[in-house]
Write a protein that holds these residues in place. Structure first.
Motif, mmCIF file in Angstrom:
data_model
loop_
_atom_site.group_PDB
_atom_site.id
_atom_site.type_symbol
_atom_site.label_atom_id
_atom_site.label_comp_id
_atom_site.label_asym_id
_atom_site.label_seq_id
_atom_site.Cartn_x
_atom_site.Cartn_y
_atom_site.Cartn_z
ATOM 1 N N GLY A 40 -27.551 29.065 18.695
ATOM 2 C CA GLY A 40 -28.892 29.455 19.114
ATOM 3 C C GLY A 40 -29.936 29.043 18.099
ATOM 4 N N TYR A 41 -31.109 29.632 18.216
ATOM 5 C CA TYR A 41 -32.256 29.241 17.402
ATOM 6 C C TYR A 41 -32.954 30.446 16.796
ATOM 7 C CZ TYR A 41 -31.781 24.864 19.988
ATOM 8 O OH TYR A 41 -31.284 23.700 20.539
ATOM 9 N N VAL A 42 -33.342 30.306 15.524
ATOM 10 C CA VAL A 42 -34.376 31.174 14.979
ATOM 11 C C VAL A 42 -35.696 30.465 15.245
ATOM 12 C CG1 VAL A 42 -35.448 32.085 12.885
ATOM 13 C CG2 VAL A 42 -32.985 32.288 13.190
ATOM 14 N N ASN A 43 -36.507 31.053 16.115
ATOM 15 C CA ASN A 43 -37.821 30.497 16.436
ATOM 16 C C ASN A 43 -38.843 31.182 15.525
ATOM 17 O OD1 ASN A 43 -37.176 28.734 18.766
ATOM 18 N ND2 ASN A 43 -36.532 30.658 19.714
ATOM 19 N N LEU A 44 -39.264 30.449 14.514
ATOM 20 C CA LEU A 44 -40.166 31.002 13.505
ATOM 21 C C LEU A 44 -41.608 30.690 13.889
ATOM 22 C CD1 LEU A 44 -40.364 32.530 10.847
ATOM 23 C CD2 LEU A 44 -39.985 30.367 9.641
ATOM 24 N N HIS A 45 -42.336 31.732 14.267
ATOM 25 C CA HIS A 45 -43.739 31.590 14.682
ATOM 26 C C HIS A 45 -44.646 31.976 13.519
ATOM 27 C CE1 HIS A 45 -43.249 31.346 19.230
ATOM 28 N NE2 HIS A 45 -42.018 31.595 18.812
ATOM 29 N N GLN A 46 -45.586 31.120 13.230
ATOM 30 C CA GLN A 46 -46.539 31.323 12.132
ATOM 31 C C GLN A 46 -47.941 31.454 12.737
ATOM 32 O OE1 GLN A 46 -46.542 28.484 8.747
ATOM 33 N NE2 GLN A 46 -48.332 27.673 9.804
ATOM 34 N N HIS A 57 -58.656 33.671 5.287
ATOM 35 C CA HIS A 57 -57.467 33.527 6.125
ATOM 36 C C HIS A 57 -56.379 34.507 5.675
ATOM 37 C CE1 HIS A 57 -59.164 29.356 6.399
ATOM 38 N NE2 HIS A 57 -58.625 29.340 7.600
ATOM 39 N N PHE A 58 -55.468 34.835 6.596
ATOM 40 C CA PHE A 58 -54.155 35.345 6.200
ATOM 41 C C PHE A 58 -53.156 34.970 7.286
ATOM 42 C CE2 PHE A 58 -55.783 38.977 8.568
ATOM 43 C CZ PHE A 58 -54.690 39.379 9.329
ATOM 44 N N THR A 59 -51.875 35.037 6.931
ATOM 45 C CA THR A 59 -50.798 34.528 7.779
ATOM 46 C C THR A 59 -49.823 35.643 8.114
ATOM 47 O OG1 THR A 59 -50.979 32.363 6.732
ATOM 48 C CG2 THR A 59 -48.921 32.817 7.909
ATOM 49 N N THR A 60 -49.338 35.643 9.362
ATOM 50 C CA THR A 60 -48.214 36.501 9.729
ATOM 51 C C THR A 60 -47.089 35.649 10.313
ATOM 52 O OG1 THR A 60 -49.148 37.006 11.920
ATOM 53 C CG2 THR A 60 -49.622 38.561 10.154
ATOM 54 N N ALA A 61 -45.870 35.943 9.869
ATOM 55 C CA ALA A 61 -44.670 35.315 10.436
ATOM 56 C C ALA A 61 -43.876 36.324 11.257
ATOM 57 C CB ALA A 61 -43.795 34.745 9.323
ATOM 58 N N VAL A 182 -30.878 38.366 9.582
ATOM 59 C CA VAL A 182 -31.886 37.768 8.714
ATOM 60 C C VAL A 182 -33.066 38.728 8.725
ATOM 61 C CG1 VAL A 182 -33.545 35.903 8.418
ATOM 62 C CG2 VAL A 182 -31.202 35.363 9.057
ATOM 63 N N ASN A 183 -33.288 39.380 7.588
ATOM 64 C CA ASN A 183 -34.392 40.325 7.451
ATOM 65 C C ASN A 183 -35.583 39.600 6.828
ATOM 66 O OD1 ASN A 183 -33.098 42.924 8.286
ATOM 67 N ND2 ASN A 183 -31.722 42.441 6.588
ATOM 68 N N LEU A 184 -36.577 39.305 7.660
ATOM 69 C CA LEU A 184 -37.777 38.614 7.193
ATOM 70 C C LEU A 184 -38.819 39.645 6.776
ATOM 71 C CD1 LEU A 184 -38.284 35.726 9.801
ATOM 72 C CD2 LEU A 184 -37.455 35.530 7.452
ATOM 73 N N HIS A 185 -39.155 39.646 5.490
ATOM 74 C CA HIS A 185 -40.168 40.549 4.951
ATOM 75 C C HIS A 185 -41.447 39.752 4.700
ATOM 76 C CE1 HIS A 185 -37.590 44.112 3.761
ATOM 77 N NE2 HIS A 185 -36.691 43.214 4.138
ATOM 78 N N GLN A 186 -42.525 40.240 5.229
ATOM 79 C CA GLN A 186 -43.830 39.585 5.102
ATOM 80 C C GLN A 186 -44.750 40.486 4.275
ATOM 81 O OE1 GLN A 186 -45.850 38.286 8.804
ATOM 82 N NE2 GLN A 186 -47.037 40.158 8.463
#
Length: 247
Positions: A40-46, A57-61, A182-186
């Protein structure tokens, strides 16, 4: 005339022992190379948000903790090709050219290498972050899935106005075989004196702006961020964590 049965193998061992020769044990099966964790895929949206009144600006993933600044980051059997972002809060709105999505094929290797590129404009006193290339391609990152762990961050040069800040950029190789999530911390940091945000998803190269991004057997529910440097401090409402199931 019947021949007496003789334990040939045992006799051979006895002879070897008599002469002091080592007897080789049956060869153990060779360990197989570590396989990838899942398909499968990790679809990483920025999603990059901007306020014209603040020139900021600021970014969220992953979605912000208050849910106002959403992203479509997910794990799926299909590859996303269109970025999905929230509408913002009226003051900060999404910027399509700087936002983007990358479908990371989990079958491509053992490591999810997350490359974080932080850009800065001195004329605007303004940062923004990319973890996947911007939709217009000007602000590239090397985020990939590979059989090898990346140790050097790979970023584009910027557009002349916004240039790369190496100390705030960084790369983290996430071993997909080491856990289910996969724990993504932003972590979104802010300076009141500069009226300026920036985001880290992996720790900055100088270590001052840490995040808890990792692979684990458990799903994280609380975001983990560093304390900042005194000037830039973490903003809990804009920070967030998302646990992506990969195994």
């Amino acid at each position: 005339m019947r021949r007496a049965w003789r334990p040939v193998a045992a006799a051979a061992v006895g002879v070897c022992a008599f002469f002091g020769l080592a007897v080789s044990a049956p060869a153990a099966p060779q360990a197989q190379e570590a396989k990838v964790a899942a398909s499968g895929y990790v679809n990483l949206h920025q999603c990059v948000y901007y306020s014209g009144s603040a020139t900021d600006h600021f970014t969220t993933a992953v979605p912000s903790s208050d849910g106002r600044f959403a992203t479509g980051t997910n794990v799926s059997t299909t590859a996303d090709t269109q970025v999905s972002c929230g509408a913002g809060d009226g003051n900060y709105s999404p910027i399509g050219l700087l936002s983007g999505v990358k479908a990371l094929n989990l079958a491509s290797g053992r490591y999810l290498n997350v490359h974080q590129c932080v850009y800065y404009s001195s004329s605007a006193t303004n940062h923004f972050t990319t973890v996947v290339p911007s939709s217009d391609g000007r602000f590239a990152t090397g985020t990939n899935v590979s059989t090898t762990a990346d140790t050097q961050v790979s970023c584009g040069a910027g557009d002349g106005n916004y240039t790369l800040v190496p100390l705030l950029s960084g790369v983290k190789a996430l071993d997909l075989t080491s856990g289910r999530y996969v724990n993504l911390h932003q972590c979104v940091y802010y300076s009141g004196s500069a009226t300026n945000h920036f985001t880290t998803v992996v720790p900055s190269s100088d270590g001052r702006f840490a995040t808890g991004t990792k692979v684990s057997g458990t799903a994280d529910t609380q975001v983990s961020c560093g304390a900042g440097d005194g000037n830039y401090n973490p903003i809990g409402l804009l920070s967030g964590v998302k646990a992506l199931t990969v195994a």
